[in-house]
Scaffold this active site. Structure first.
Site, PDB file in Angstrom:
ATOM      1  N   HIS A  77       0.792  -1.237   0.000  1.00 25.08           N
ATOM      2  CA  HIS A  77       0.000   0.000   0.000  1.00 25.08           C
ATOM      3  C   HIS A  77       0.821   1.283   0.000  1.00 25.08           C
ATOM      4  O   HIS A  77       0.281   2.375  -0.090  1.00 25.08           O
ATOM      5  CB  HIS A  77      -0.951   0.045   1.203  1.00 25.08           C
ATOM      6  CG  HIS A  77      -0.257   0.280   2.501  1.00 25.08           C
ATOM      7  ND1 HIS A  77       0.119  -0.740   3.318  1.00 25.08           N
ATOM      8  CD2 HIS A  77       0.153   1.418   3.099  1.00 25.08           C
ATOM      9  CE1 HIS A  77       0.735  -0.247   4.376  1.00 25.08           C
ATOM     10  NE2 HIS A  77       0.780   1.058   4.267  1.00 25.08           N
TER      11      HIS A  77
HETATM   12  C1  UD1 Z   1      -1.152   6.087   5.846  1.00 21.43           C
HETATM   13  C2  UD1 Z   1       0.254   6.522   6.240  1.00 21.43           C
HETATM   14  C3  UD1 Z   1       1.207   5.340   6.106  1.00 21.43           C
HETATM   15  C4  UD1 Z   1       0.686   4.122   6.860  1.00 21.43           C
HETATM   16  C5  UD1 Z   1      -0.734   3.808   6.383  1.00 21.43           C
HETATM   17  C6  UD1 Z   1      -1.326   2.628   7.120  1.00 21.43           C
HETATM   18  C7  UD1 Z   1       0.623   8.889   5.680  1.00 21.43           C
HETATM   19  C8  UD1 Z   1       1.399   9.825   4.819  1.00 21.43           C
HETATM   20  N1  UD1 Z   1       0.745   7.597   5.378  1.00 21.43           N
HETATM   21  O1  UD1 Z   1      -1.090   5.758   4.457  1.00 21.43           O
HETATM   22  O2  UD1 Z   1       2.467   5.710   6.632  1.00 21.43           O
HETATM   23  O3  UD1 Z   1       1.510   3.019   6.582  1.00 21.43           O
HETATM   24  O4  UD1 Z   1      -1.551   4.967   6.594  1.00 21.43           O
HETATM   25  O5  UD1 Z   1      -2.516   2.236   6.544  1.00 21.43           O
HETATM   26  O6  UD1 Z   1      -0.045   9.317   6.596  1.00 21.43           O
HETATM   27  N2  UD1 Z   1      -8.609   5.312   2.285  1.00 21.43           N
HETATM   28  C9  UD1 Z   1      -9.891   4.819   2.366  1.00 21.43           C
HETATM   29  N3  UD1 Z   1     -10.398   4.561   3.608  1.00 21.43           N
HETATM   30  C10 UD1 Z   1      -9.701   4.772   4.740  1.00 21.43           C
HETATM   31  C11 UD1 Z   1      -8.400   5.280   4.638  1.00 21.43           C
HETATM   32  C12 UD1 Z   1      -7.860   5.534   3.413  1.00 21.43           C
HETATM   33  O7  UD1 Z   1     -10.559   4.610   1.378  1.00 21.43           O
HETATM   34  O8  UD1 Z   1     -10.222   4.501   5.839  1.00 21.43           O
HETATM   35  C13 UD1 Z   1      -8.037   5.580   0.952  1.00 21.43           C
HETATM   36  C14 UD1 Z   1      -8.302   6.968   0.454  1.00 21.43           C
HETATM   37  O9  UD1 Z   1      -8.556   6.925  -0.908  1.00 21.43           O
HETATM   38  C15 UD1 Z   1      -6.984   7.678   0.645  1.00 21.43           C
HETATM   39  C16 UD1 Z   1      -5.987   6.558   0.462  1.00 21.43           C
HETATM   40  O10 UD1 Z   1      -6.645   5.386   0.961  1.00 21.43           O
HETATM   41  O11 UD1 Z   1      -6.804   8.741  -0.238  1.00 21.43           O
HETATM   42  C17 UD1 Z   1      -4.740   6.784   1.204  1.00 21.43           C
HETATM   43  O12 UD1 Z   1      -5.014   7.053   2.574  1.00 21.43           O
HETATM   44  P1  UD1 Z   1      -4.061   8.007   3.423  1.00 21.43           P
HETATM   45  O13 UD1 Z   1      -4.557   8.145   4.783  1.00 21.43           O
HETATM   46  O14 UD1 Z   1      -3.765   9.222   2.645  1.00 21.43           O
HETATM   47  O15 UD1 Z   1      -2.704   7.232   3.447  1.00 21.43           O
HETATM   48  P2  UD1 Z   1      -2.410   5.683   3.596  1.00 21.43           P
HETATM   49  O16 UD1 Z   1      -2.037   5.163   2.260  1.00 21.43           O
HETATM   50  O17 UD1 Z   1      -3.467   4.939   4.331  1.00 21.43           O
END
Ligand code: UD1
Length: 365
Positions: A206
Protein backbone atom coordinates in the site's frame (compact mmCIF):
# COMPACT_ATOMS: atom_id res chain seq x y z
CA UNK A 1 -2.87 13.96 37.77
CA UNK A 2 -1.02 14.18 34.44
CA UNK A 3 -3.28 14.91 31.50
CA UNK A 4 -2.16 13.43 28.18
CA UNK A 5 -3.95 14.03 24.90
CA UNK A 6 -3.17 11.17 22.51
CA UNK A 7 -3.66 11.92 18.82
CA UNK A 8 -4.20 9.00 16.46
CA UNK A 9 -5.62 8.76 12.96
CA UNK A 10 -4.30 5.85 10.92
CA UNK A 11 -4.51 2.09 11.32
CA UNK A 12 -1.02 1.40 12.73
CA UNK A 13 -1.57 4.06 15.37
CA UNK A 14 -4.67 2.35 16.73
CA UNK A 15 -2.65 -0.83 17.25
CA UNK A 16 0.10 1.06 19.10
CA UNK A 17 -2.12 3.36 21.14
CA UNK A 18 -4.27 0.44 22.29
CA UNK A 19 -1.32 -0.80 24.33
CA UNK A 20 -0.73 2.46 26.21
CA UNK A 21 -4.45 3.17 26.68
CA UNK A 22 -4.99 -0.28 28.20
CA UNK A 23 -1.95 0.11 30.45
CA UNK A 24 -3.07 3.54 31.66
CA UNK A 25 -6.52 2.16 32.48
CA UNK A 26 -5.19 -0.94 34.25
CA UNK A 27 -2.15 0.37 36.17
CA UNK A 28 -1.69 4.13 35.90
CA UNK A 29 -5.17 5.63 36.27
CA UNK A 30 -4.17 7.20 39.62
CA UNK A 31 -1.47 9.23 37.87
CA UNK A 32 -2.51 9.70 34.28
CA UNK A 33 -5.70 10.83 32.57
CA UNK A 34 -5.76 10.14 28.83
CA UNK A 35 -7.96 11.86 26.26
CA UNK A 36 -7.93 10.28 22.80
CA UNK A 37 -8.46 12.39 19.69
CA UNK A 38 -9.01 10.60 16.35
CA UNK A 39 -8.07 12.78 13.38
CA UNK A 40 -10.33 10.88 10.98
CA UNK A 41 -7.46 10.17 8.54
CA UNK A 42 -8.62 6.54 8.36
CA UNK A 43 -12.39 6.39 8.45
CA UNK A 44 -13.54 3.07 6.97
CA UNK A 45 -14.92 0.69 9.60
CA UNK A 46 -12.32 -1.92 8.61
CA UNK A 47 -9.47 0.61 8.82
CA UNK A 48 -10.54 2.16 12.11
CA UNK A 49 -13.56 1.09 14.25
CA UNK A 50 -12.67 -2.60 14.25
CA UNK A 51 -9.41 -1.90 16.09
CA UNK A 52 -11.15 -0.02 18.88
CA UNK A 53 -13.73 -2.75 19.43
CA UNK A 54 -11.40 -5.72 19.06
CA UNK A 55 -8.51 -4.40 21.14
CA UNK A 56 -10.84 -3.35 23.94
CA UNK A 57 -9.87 0.30 23.99
CA UNK A 58 -12.25 3.09 24.75
CA UNK A 59 -13.68 4.96 21.80
CA UNK A 60 -11.95 8.25 20.95
CA UNK A 61 -13.16 11.16 23.07
CA UNK A 62 -13.15 13.41 20.00
CA UNK A 63 -13.14 12.58 16.29
CA UNK A 64 -12.36 15.02 13.49
CA UNK A 65 -13.82 14.47 10.05
CA UNK A 66 -10.69 14.71 7.93
CA UNK A 67 -10.89 11.84 5.45
CA UNK A 68 -8.85 11.51 2.27
CA UNK A 69 -7.06 14.18 0.30
CA UNK A 70 -3.66 15.31 -0.89
CA UNK A 71 -0.92 15.52 1.73
CA UNK A 72 -1.38 19.27 2.15
CA UNK A 73 -5.15 18.97 2.27
CA UNK A 74 -5.12 16.16 4.79
CA UNK A 75 -2.40 17.67 6.99
CA UNK A 76 -4.00 21.12 6.80
CA UNK A 77 -7.47 19.84 7.68
CA UNK A 78 -6.12 17.93 10.68
CA UNK A 79 -4.18 21.00 11.85
CA UNK A 80 -7.28 23.19 11.64
CA UNK A 81 -9.38 20.61 13.48
CA UNK A 82 -6.77 20.19 16.21
CA UNK A 83 -6.20 23.92 16.62
CA UNK A 84 -9.91 24.33 17.09
CA UNK A 85 -9.94 21.44 19.58
CA UNK A 86 -7.10 23.02 21.57
CA UNK A 87 -8.92 26.33 21.81
CA UNK A 88 -11.15 24.60 24.39
CA UNK A 89 -8.83 21.90 25.72
CA UNK A 90 -5.37 21.75 27.14
CA UNK A 91 -3.05 19.08 28.52
CA UNK A 92 0.32 18.49 30.14
CA UNK A 93 1.46 16.52 27.10
CA UNK A 94 0.39 15.68 23.57
CA UNK A 95 1.37 12.15 22.54
CA UNK A 96 1.77 10.94 18.96
CA UNK A 97 2.86 7.70 17.28
CA UNK A 98 4.83 6.90 14.17
CA UNK A 99 5.01 8.86 10.95
CA UNK A 100 1.66 9.56 9.33
CA UNK A 101 0.16 12.86 8.27
CA UNK A 102 -1.82 12.78 11.54
CA UNK A 103 1.48 12.60 13.46
CA UNK A 104 2.96 15.55 11.59
CA UNK A 105 -0.17 17.71 11.89
CA UNK A 106 -0.42 17.05 15.64
CA UNK A 107 3.29 17.81 16.12
CA UNK A 108 2.98 21.15 14.35
CA UNK A 109 -0.09 22.13 16.35
CA UNK A 110 1.45 20.99 19.67
CA UNK A 111 4.58 23.03 19.05
CA UNK A 112 2.56 26.22 18.58
CA UNK A 113 0.22 25.82 21.55
CA UNK A 114 2.80 25.18 23.00
CA UNK A 115 2.20 21.85 24.75
CA UNK A 116 5.16 19.46 25.25
CA UNK A 117 5.15 16.74 22.62
CA UNK A 118 5.85 13.05 23.21
CA UNK A 119 6.78 10.92 20.19
CA UNK A 120 6.52 7.14 20.44
CA UNK A 121 8.53 5.30 17.73
CA UNK A 122 10.96 8.19 17.37
CA UNK A 123 14.24 8.08 15.46
CA UNK A 124 13.28 5.84 12.55
CA UNK A 125 14.85 6.85 9.26
CA UNK A 126 14.71 5.54 5.73
CA UNK A 127 17.11 8.35 4.72
CA UNK A 128 14.93 9.08 1.70
CA UNK A 129 13.47 12.52 2.21
CA UNK A 130 11.07 12.21 -0.78
CA UNK A 131 9.11 9.62 1.18
CA UNK A 132 6.11 11.26 2.91
CA UNK A 133 6.63 9.29 6.11
CA UNK A 134 10.31 10.34 6.29
CA UNK A 135 9.43 14.04 6.23
CA UNK A 136 6.83 13.40 8.90
CA UNK A 137 9.37 11.60 11.11
CA UNK A 138 12.15 14.17 10.78
CA UNK A 139 9.89 17.12 11.56
CA UNK A 140 8.06 15.35 14.41
CA UNK A 141 11.32 14.31 16.09
CA UNK A 142 12.70 17.83 15.78
CA UNK A 143 9.59 19.21 17.51
CA UNK A 144 9.35 16.54 20.21
CA UNK A 145 10.23 17.13 23.85
CA UNK A 146 10.26 13.48 24.92
CA UNK A 147 11.28 10.79 22.42
CA UNK A 148 10.72 7.06 22.89
CA UNK A 149 12.78 4.80 20.61
CA UNK A 150 12.24 1.12 19.80
CA UNK A 151 15.84 0.22 18.98
CA UNK A 152 19.49 1.28 19.41
CA UNK A 153 19.64 2.36 15.79
CA UNK A 154 16.80 4.86 16.30
CA UNK A 155 18.74 6.44 19.20
CA UNK A 156 21.85 6.68 16.96
CA UNK A 157 19.82 8.28 14.17
CA UNK A 158 18.57 10.97 16.53
CA UNK A 159 22.05 11.57 17.91
CA UNK A 160 23.39 12.11 14.40
CA UNK A 161 20.80 14.89 14.00
CA UNK A 162 21.82 16.45 17.32
CA UNK A 163 18.75 15.20 19.22
CA UNK A 164 20.10 13.78 22.47
CA UNK A 165 17.97 15.18 25.31
CA UNK A 166 15.06 13.19 26.66
CA UNK A 167 15.65 10.30 24.26
CA UNK A 168 14.66 6.98 25.86
CA UNK A 169 15.05 3.47 24.55
CA UNK A 170 12.04 1.46 25.70
CA UNK A 171 11.62 -1.42 23.22
CA UNK A 172 8.86 -1.65 20.69
CA UNK A 173 5.26 -0.97 21.64
CA UNK A 174 4.02 -3.24 18.84
CA UNK A 175 5.90 -6.09 20.49
CA UNK A 176 3.85 -5.46 23.68
CA UNK A 177 0.72 -5.77 21.57
CA UNK A 178 1.95 -8.92 19.85
CA UNK A 179 2.85 -10.61 23.17
CA UNK A 180 -0.49 -9.75 24.77
CA UNK A 181 -2.65 -10.88 21.82
CA UNK A 182 -0.93 -13.87 20.23
CA UNK A 183 -2.71 -16.43 22.41
CA UNK A 184 -6.09 -15.00 21.44
CA UNK A 185 -6.09 -15.96 17.76
CA UNK A 186 -8.56 -18.45 16.30
CA UNK A 187 -8.49 -20.33 12.99
CA UNK A 188 -11.51 -18.69 11.44
CA UNK A 189 -9.68 -16.88 8.62
CA UNK A 190 -7.63 -19.96 7.75
CA UNK A 191 -10.86 -21.91 7.45
CA UNK A 192 -12.61 -19.16 5.51
CA UNK A 193 -9.88 -19.11 2.84
CA UNK A 194 -9.04 -22.83 2.96
CA UNK A 195 -5.44 -22.18 4.10
CA UNK A 196 -3.13 -24.58 5.92
CA UNK A 197 -0.43 -23.84 8.45
CA UNK A 198 2.87 -22.70 6.82
CA UNK A 199 1.47 -23.26 3.34
CA UNK A 200 0.83 -19.70 2.20
CA UNK A 201 2.39 -16.26 1.85
CA UNK A 202 0.88 -13.20 3.54
CA UNK A 203 1.31 -9.96 1.63
CA UNK A 204 0.35 -6.29 1.98
CA UNK A 205 1.10 -3.58 -0.56
CA UNK A 206 0.00 0.00 0.00
CA UNK A 207 2.99 2.39 0.14
CA UNK A 208 2.62 5.44 -2.09
CA UNK A 209 5.99 4.67 -3.75
CA UNK A 210 4.54 1.37 -5.03
CA UNK A 211 0.87 2.18 -5.54
CA UNK A 212 1.50 5.51 -7.28
CA UNK A 213 3.84 3.87 -9.78
CA UNK A 214 1.58 1.69 -11.90
CA UNK A 215 4.54 -0.13 -13.48
CA UNK A 216 5.84 -1.16 -10.05
CA UNK A 217 2.40 -2.12 -8.81
CA UNK A 218 1.73 -4.31 -11.85
CA UNK A 219 5.14 -5.93 -11.51
CA UNK A 220 4.66 -6.73 -7.81
CA UNK A 221 1.09 -8.01 -8.06
CA UNK A 222 1.61 -9.95 -11.29
CA UNK A 223 4.65 -11.69 -9.73
CA UNK A 224 2.63 -12.53 -6.62
CA UNK A 225 -0.14 -13.89 -8.84
CA UNK A 226 2.35 -16.25 -10.55
CA UNK A 227 3.81 -17.35 -7.22
CA UNK A 228 0.30 -18.07 -6.01
CA UNK A 229 -0.10 -20.92 -8.53
CA UNK A 230 2.21 -23.05 -6.34
CA UNK A 231 2.02 -21.36 -2.95
CA UNK A 232 -1.13 -19.39 -2.16
CA UNK A 233 -0.62 -15.65 -1.65
CA UNK A 234 -3.17 -13.83 0.53
CA UNK A 235 -3.40 -10.04 0.29
CA UNK A 236 -5.65 -8.05 2.63
CA UNK A 237 -6.11 -5.03 0.39
CA UNK A 238 -5.67 -1.47 1.62
CA UNK A 239 -8.40 0.79 0.10
CA UNK A 240 -5.72 2.82 -1.69
CA UNK A 241 -4.47 -0.29 -3.54
CA UNK A 242 -7.98 -1.61 -4.22
CA UNK A 243 -9.04 1.64 -5.88
CA UNK A 244 -6.04 1.54 -8.22
CA UNK A 245 -6.48 -2.12 -9.18
CA UNK A 246 -10.18 -1.63 -9.85
CA UNK A 247 -9.48 1.26 -12.24
CA UNK A 248 -6.83 -0.57 -14.29
CA UNK A 249 -7.86 -3.40 -16.60
CA UNK A 250 -4.24 -4.55 -16.95
CA UNK A 251 -4.38 -6.32 -13.61
CA UNK A 252 -5.39 -9.91 -14.26
CA UNK A 253 -5.09 -11.42 -10.85
CA UNK A 254 -6.41 -14.96 -11.13
CA UNK A 255 -4.57 -16.85 -8.44
CA UNK A 256 -3.96 -14.59 -5.46
CA UNK A 257 -6.53 -14.37 -2.73
CA UNK A 258 -7.58 -10.74 -2.26
CA UNK A 259 -9.52 -9.83 0.88
CA UNK A 260 -10.79 -6.68 2.54
CA UNK A 261 -8.57 -5.17 5.25
CA UNK A 262 -8.49 -7.47 8.28
CA UNK A 263 -8.66 -6.79 11.99
CA UNK A 264 -5.56 -7.06 14.19
CA UNK A 265 -6.39 -10.56 15.42
CA UNK A 266 -7.29 -11.78 11.95
CA UNK A 267 -3.95 -10.48 10.62
CA UNK A 268 -2.15 -12.09 13.54
CA UNK A 269 -3.84 -15.41 12.78
CA UNK A 270 -2.61 -15.25 9.18
CA UNK A 271 0.83 -14.03 10.16
CA UNK A 272 1.49 -16.76 12.74
CA UNK A 273 0.46 -19.43 10.23
CA UNK A 274 2.21 -18.04 7.16
CA UNK A 275 5.47 -19.29 5.69
CA UNK A 276 6.61 -15.91 4.40
CA UNK A 277 5.60 -12.24 4.41
CA UNK A 278 5.94 -9.99 1.36
CA UNK A 279 5.20 -6.37 2.23
CA UNK A 280 5.96 -2.69 1.91
CA UNK A 281 4.45 -1.91 5.32
CA UNK A 282 6.74 -0.83 8.14
CA UNK A 283 4.80 -2.48 10.94
CA UNK A 284 4.28 -5.85 9.27
CA UNK A 285 8.05 -6.27 8.72
CA UNK A 286 8.54 -6.13 12.47
CA UNK A 287 5.51 -8.26 13.28
CA UNK A 288 6.82 -10.93 10.90
CA UNK A 289 10.03 -10.98 12.92
CA UNK A 290 8.12 -11.21 16.24
CA UNK A 291 6.31 -14.24 14.74
CA UNK A 292 9.54 -15.88 13.45
CA UNK A 293 8.36 -15.51 9.86
CA UNK A 294 10.90 -14.38 7.22
CA UNK A 295 10.03 -11.27 5.26
CA UNK A 296 10.66 -9.72 1.86
CA UNK A 297 10.32 -5.94 1.83
CA UNK A 298 9.27 -4.63 -1.57
CA UNK A 299 11.06 -1.31 -1.24
CA UNK A 300 14.46 0.28 -1.88
CA UNK A 301 15.18 0.61 1.80
CA UNK A 302 13.75 -0.10 5.24
CA UNK A 303 13.77 1.72 8.54
CA UNK A 304 14.22 -1.63 10.30
CA UNK A 305 17.83 -2.10 9.20
CA UNK A 306 18.59 -4.61 11.96
CA UNK A 307 16.13 -7.06 10.37
CA UNK A 308 17.98 -6.94 7.06
CA UNK A 309 21.35 -7.30 8.81
CA UNK A 310 20.09 -10.40 10.63
CA UNK A 311 18.97 -11.95 7.31
CA UNK A 312 15.31 -12.34 8.40
CA UNK A 313 14.31 -9.56 6.02
CA UNK A 314 15.55 -8.95 2.49
CA UNK A 315 14.90 -5.94 0.32
CA UNK A 316 13.45 -6.48 -3.13
CA UNK A 317 13.15 -3.05 -4.81
CA UNK A 318 10.44 -3.24 -7.49
CA UNK A 319 12.65 -1.31 -9.92
CA UNK A 320 15.44 -3.87 -9.98
CA UNK A 321 14.57 -7.06 -8.17
CA UNK A 322 12.97 -10.33 -9.27
CA UNK A 323 10.34 -11.05 -6.64
CA UNK A 324 9.79 -14.64 -7.79
CA UNK A 325 13.50 -15.44 -7.26
CA UNK A 326 13.55 -13.65 -3.89
CA UNK A 327 10.55 -15.64 -2.68
CA UNK A 328 12.20 -18.88 -3.74
CA UNK A 329 15.40 -17.89 -1.93
CA UNK A 330 13.66 -16.86 1.32
CA UNK A 331 11.53 -20.00 1.46
CA UNK A 332 14.67 -22.13 1.43
CA UNK A 333 16.68 -20.46 4.18
CA UNK A 334 16.99 -22.02 7.66
CA UNK A 335 17.44 -19.42 10.39
CA UNK A 336 19.53 -20.37 13.45
CA UNK A 337 19.47 -17.12 15.34
CA UNK A 338 16.70 -14.77 16.33
CA UNK A 339 18.28 -11.85 18.23
CA UNK A 340 16.11 -9.75 20.51
CA UNK A 341 16.04 -6.30 18.89
CA UNK A 342 12.80 -4.93 20.30
CA UNK A 343 12.79 -5.30 24.06
CA UNK A 344 10.82 -7.46 26.45
CA UNK A 345 7.20 -6.62 25.60
CA UNK A 346 7.03 -4.12 28.49
CA UNK A 347 7.62 -0.88 26.68
CA UNK A 348 4.26 0.60 27.77
CA UNK A 349 5.35 0.42 31.42
CA UNK A 350 8.68 2.03 30.58
CA UNK A 351 7.02 4.84 28.63
CA UNK A 352 4.48 5.63 31.32
CA UNK A 353 6.89 5.49 34.26
CA UNK A 354 9.34 7.72 32.35
CA UNK A 355 6.60 10.28 31.67
CA UNK A 356 5.63 10.32 35.35
CA UNK A 357 9.29 10.80 36.40
CA UNK A 358 9.85 13.63 33.96
CA UNK A 359 6.60 15.31 35.00
CA UNK A 360 7.41 15.08 38.70
CA UNK A 361 10.94 16.41 38.20
CA UNK A 362 9.58 19.32 36.14
CA UNK A 363 7.06 20.20 38.86
CA UNK A 364 9.79 20.15 41.54
CA UNK A 365 12.06 22.47 39.56
C1 UD1 B 1 -1.15 6.09 5.85
C2 UD1 B 1 0.25 6.52 6.24
C3 UD1 B 1 1.21 5.34 6.11
C4 UD1 B 1 0.69 4.12 6.86
C5 UD1 B 1 -0.73 3.81 6.38
C6 UD1 B 1 -1.33 2.63 7.12
C7 UD1 B 1 0.62 8.89 5.68
C8 UD1 B 1 1.40 9.82 4.82
N1 UD1 B 1 0.74 7.60 5.38
O1 UD1 B 1 -1.09 5.76 4.46
O2 UD1 B 1 2.47 5.71 6.63
O3 UD1 B 1 1.51 3.02 6.58
O4 UD1 B 1 -1.55 4.97 6.59
O5 UD1 B 1 -2.52 2.24 6.54
O6 UD1 B 1 -0.04 9.32 6.60
N2 UD1 B 1 -8.61 5.31 2.29
C9 UD1 B 1 -9.89 4.82 2.37
N3 UD1 B 1 -10.40 4.56 3.61
C10 UD1 B 1 -9.70 4.77 4.74
C11 UD1 B 1 -8.40 5.28 4.64
C12 UD1 B 1 -7.86 5.53 3.41
O7 UD1 B 1 -10.56 4.61 1.38
O8 UD1 B 1 -10.22 4.50 5.84
C13 UD1 B 1 -8.04 5.58 0.95
C14 UD1 B 1 -8.30 6.97 0.45
O9 UD1 B 1 -8.56 6.93 -0.91
C15 UD1 B 1 -6.98 7.68 0.65
C16 UD1 B 1 -5.99 6.56 0.46
O10 UD1 B 1 -6.64 5.39 0.96
O11 UD1 B 1 -6.80 8.74 -0.24
C17 UD1 B 1 -4.74 6.78 1.20
O12 UD1 B 1 -5.01 7.05 2.57
P1 UD1 B 1 -4.06 8.01 3.42
O13 UD1 B 1 -4.56 8.14 4.78
O14 UD1 B 1 -3.76 9.22 2.65
O15 UD1 B 1 -2.70 7.23 3.45
P2 UD1 B 1 -2.41 5.68 3.60
O16 UD1 B 1 -2.04 5.16 2.26
O17 UD1 B 1 -3.47 4.94 4.33
Amino acid sequence: MIKIITIVGARPQFVKSAVLSRKIKEDYSDHIEEIVVHTGQHYDKKMSDVFFSELGIKKPDFTLTTGSGSHAEQTGKIMLGLENFFSNNTADYILVYGDTNSTLAAALVASKQPIPLIHVEAGLRSNRIGMPEEVNRVVTDRLSNILFCSSDLAVKNLKSEGICDNVHIVGDIMYDQFCSQKEKISNKILKKFGLSNKKFILSTIHRAENTDNIVFLRKILNSLDKISVDLKVVIPLHPRTRKIIEKDSNFKLKNICLTNPLSYLEMLELLLNSSLVVTDSGGLQKEAYFANVPCITVRDETEWVELVESGWNILCPPSSCDLIKSVDKMLNIEFDEHPNFYGDGKSADKILSTIINIYENTIRM
